[in-house]
Design a protein around this motif. Structure first.
Motif, PDB file in Angstrom:
ATOM      1  N   THR A 116       2.413  -0.855 -11.021  1.00  0.00           N
ATOM      2  CA  THR A 116       2.070   0.464 -10.533  1.00  0.00           C
ATOM      3  C   THR A 116       1.282   0.290  -9.229  1.00  0.00           C
ATOM      4  O   THR A 116       0.947  -0.831  -8.857  1.00  0.00           O
ATOM      5  CB  THR A 116       1.275   1.260 -11.597  1.00  0.00           C
ATOM      6  OG1 THR A 116       1.099   2.599 -11.164  1.00  0.00           O
ATOM      7  CG2 THR A 116      -0.051   0.622 -11.897  1.00  0.00           C
ATOM      8  N   ALA A 117       1.014   1.383  -8.553  1.00  0.00           N
ATOM      9  CA  ALA A 117       0.287   1.309  -7.278  1.00  0.00           C
ATOM     10  C   ALA A 117      -0.741   2.424  -7.201  1.00  0.00           C
ATOM     11  O   ALA A 117      -0.522   3.518  -7.727  1.00  0.00           O
ATOM     12  CB  ALA A 117       1.265   1.412  -6.113  1.00  0.00           C
ATOM     13  N   THR A 118      -1.836   2.131  -6.538  1.00  0.00           N
ATOM     14  CA  THR A 118      -2.881   3.126  -6.321  1.00  0.00           C
ATOM     15  C   THR A 118      -2.406   4.137  -5.280  1.00  0.00           C
ATOM     16  O   THR A 118      -1.470   3.875  -4.512  1.00  0.00           O
ATOM     17  CB  THR A 118      -4.169   2.455  -5.823  1.00  0.00           C
ATOM     18  OG1 THR A 118      -3.920   1.899  -4.531  1.00  0.00           O
ATOM     19  CG2 THR A 118      -4.670   1.397  -6.803  1.00  0.00           C
ATOM     20  N   ILE A 140       7.474   0.375  -7.021  1.00  0.00           N
ATOM     21  CA  ILE A 140       6.314   1.096  -6.498  1.00  0.00           C
ATOM     22  C   ILE A 140       6.768   1.837  -5.253  1.00  0.00           C
ATOM     23  O   ILE A 140       7.489   1.294  -4.429  1.00  0.00           O
ATOM     24  CB  ILE A 140       5.101   0.180  -6.224  1.00  0.00           C
ATOM     25  CG1 ILE A 140       5.438  -0.956  -5.265  1.00  0.00           C
ATOM     26  CG2 ILE A 140       4.537  -0.357  -7.532  1.00  0.00           C
ATOM     27  CD1 ILE A 140       4.218  -1.782  -4.840  1.00  0.00           C
ATOM     28  N   GLN A 176      -0.574  -5.341 -16.816  1.00  0.00           N
ATOM     29  CA  GLN A 176       0.001  -4.391 -15.871  1.00  0.00           C
ATOM     30  C   GLN A 176      -0.461  -4.808 -14.477  1.00  0.00           C
ATOM     31  O   GLN A 176      -1.661  -4.989 -14.240  1.00  0.00           O
ATOM     32  CB  GLN A 176      -0.484  -2.974 -16.178  1.00  0.00           C
ATOM     33  CG  GLN A 176       0.116  -1.934 -15.249  1.00  0.00           C
ATOM     34  CD  GLN A 176      -0.350  -0.543 -15.617  1.00  0.00           C
ATOM     35  OE1 GLN A 176      -1.545  -0.260 -15.627  1.00  0.00           O
ATOM     36  NE2 GLN A 176       0.605   0.316 -15.938  1.00  0.00           N
ATOM     37  N   ILE A 200      -1.268  -3.954 -10.820  1.00  0.00           N
ATOM     38  CA  ILE A 200      -1.692  -2.753 -10.092  1.00  0.00           C
ATOM     39  C   ILE A 200      -1.859  -3.138  -8.627  1.00  0.00           C
ATOM     40  O   ILE A 200      -2.731  -3.938  -8.284  1.00  0.00           O
ATOM     41  CB  ILE A 200      -3.014  -2.208 -10.653  1.00  0.00           C
ATOM     42  CG1 ILE A 200      -2.874  -1.934 -12.159  1.00  0.00           C
ATOM     43  CG2 ILE A 200      -3.443  -0.949  -9.885  1.00  0.00           C
ATOM     44  CD1 ILE A 200      -4.196  -1.779 -12.882  1.00  0.00           C
ATOM     45  N   ASP A 252      -2.974  -2.474  -4.951  1.00  0.00           N
ATOM     46  CA  ASP A 252      -3.977  -1.691  -4.236  1.00  0.00           C
ATOM     47  C   ASP A 252      -3.959  -2.123  -2.774  1.00  0.00           C
ATOM     48  O   ASP A 252      -3.207  -3.025  -2.388  1.00  0.00           O
ATOM     49  CB  ASP A 252      -5.351  -1.941  -4.866  1.00  0.00           C
ATOM     50  CG  ASP A 252      -6.360  -0.859  -4.546  1.00  0.00           C
ATOM     51  OD1 ASP A 252      -6.042   0.089  -3.798  1.00  0.00           O
ATOM     52  OD2 ASP A 252      -7.498  -0.960  -5.051  1.00  0.00           O
ATOM     53  N   THR A 285      -3.396  -7.480  -5.414  1.00  0.00           N
ATOM     54  CA  THR A 285      -3.002  -7.332  -6.808  1.00  0.00           C
ATOM     55  C   THR A 285      -4.236  -7.258  -7.690  1.00  0.00           C
ATOM     56  O   THR A 285      -5.095  -8.135  -7.647  1.00  0.00           O
ATOM     57  CB  THR A 285      -2.134  -8.521  -7.257  1.00  0.00           C
ATOM     58  OG1 THR A 285      -0.975  -8.572  -6.428  1.00  0.00           O
ATOM     59  CG2 THR A 285      -1.702  -8.370  -8.705  1.00  0.00           C
ATOM     60  N   ARG A 286      -4.300  -6.196  -8.459  1.00  0.00           N
ATOM     61  CA  ARG A 286      -5.288  -6.054  -9.514  1.00  0.00           C
ATOM     62  C   ARG A 286      -4.480  -6.037 -10.809  1.00  0.00           C
ATOM     63  O   ARG A 286      -3.260  -5.946 -10.784  1.00  0.00           O
ATOM     64  CB  ARG A 286      -6.092  -4.768  -9.356  1.00  0.00           C
ATOM     65  CG  ARG A 286      -6.833  -4.687  -8.022  1.00  0.00           C
ATOM     66  CD  ARG A 286      -7.671  -3.416  -7.950  1.00  0.00           C
ATOM     67  NE  ARG A 286      -8.199  -3.192  -6.626  1.00  0.00           N
ATOM     68  CZ  ARG A 286      -9.286  -3.752  -6.123  1.00  0.00           C
ATOM     69  NH1 ARG A 286      -9.950  -4.632  -6.839  1.00  0.00           N
ATOM     70  NH2 ARG A 286      -9.708  -3.462  -4.909  1.00  0.00           N
ATOM     71  N   SER A 287      -5.137  -6.100 -11.934  1.00  0.00           N
ATOM     72  CA  SER A 287      -4.377  -6.052 -13.181  1.00  0.00           C
ATOM     73  C   SER A 287      -5.250  -5.584 -14.323  1.00  0.00           C
ATOM     74  O   SER A 287      -6.477  -5.551 -14.214  1.00  0.00           O
ATOM     75  CB  SER A 287      -3.802  -7.428 -13.507  1.00  0.00           C
ATOM     76  OG  SER A 287      -4.838  -8.348 -13.750  1.00  0.00           O
ATOM     77  N   ARG A 288      -4.579  -5.212 -15.399  1.00  0.00           N
ATOM     78  CA  ARG A 288      -5.264  -4.900 -16.649  1.00  0.00           C
ATOM     79  C   ARG A 288      -4.395  -5.432 -17.774  1.00  0.00           C
ATOM     80  O   ARG A 288      -3.162  -5.428 -17.681  1.00  0.00           O
ATOM     81  CB  ARG A 288      -5.539  -3.414 -16.820  1.00  0.00           C
ATOM     82  CG  ARG A 288      -4.312  -2.600 -17.143  1.00  0.00           C
ATOM     83  CD  ARG A 288      -4.666  -1.182 -17.617  1.00  0.00           C
ATOM     84  NE  ARG A 288      -3.449  -0.478 -17.976  1.00  0.00           N
ATOM     85  CZ  ARG A 288      -2.871  -0.515 -19.177  1.00  0.00           C
ATOM     86  NH1 ARG A 288      -3.401  -1.205 -20.162  1.00  0.00           N
ATOM     87  NH2 ARG A 288      -1.761   0.151 -19.410  1.00  0.00           N
TER      88      ARG A 288
END
Length: 125
Positions: free
Chosen positions: A9-11, A62, A81, A83, A85, A106-109
């Motif tokens: 996904t993307a911010t 995205i 996931q 993410i 940004d 890249t961020r993630s959760r």
């Protein structure tokens, strides 16, 4: 399957930059770099400019554009996931946003157990 969690996904900031890059370069594609020259940076290219390998995994889209990752990276990240940004700076030299003073990051959760179960049942991991 709309109940599946998005694997990438993307911010809003990233989506805004994607819109700017699309206006300047046309259709795009993304690849999560796994090292070498650019570290582990998400890379943005004009569509078709980066050659996707037969084993690379498309984890989603995205901004309406495909996002790929190597099979080795996917094994590490399949329970998270991704993410995308944007932050100030000059990141990946090969990525389209590189010269503009912003860089994709890249961020993630980690997915919940239920999300992992849904992805596994759908054959996505």
């Amino acid at each position: 399957m709309s109940d599946l969690p998005q694997q990438v996904t993307a911010t809003p900031a990233a989506l805004s930059l994607i819109d700017e890059l699309k206006a300047a370069h046309g259709p795009l594609m993304f690849y999560q770099s796994g090292g070498c020259c650019e570290g582990s940076a998400p890379m943005c290219f004009p569509e078709g400019e980066f050659r996707i390998g037969s084993r690379d995994v498309k984890v989603g889209e995205i901004g309406g554009f495909p996002f790929y990752i190597s099979p080795q990276q996917f094994e590490y990240w399949k329970h998270t996931q991704i993410i995308i940004d944007v932050v100030p700076g000059f990141g990946a030299a090969f990525s389209l946003e590189g010269p503009g003073g912003l860089q994709f990051l890249t961020r993630s959760r980690v997915f919940t157990d239920d999300e992992i179960g849904a992805l596994r049942n759908a054959g996505r991991i």
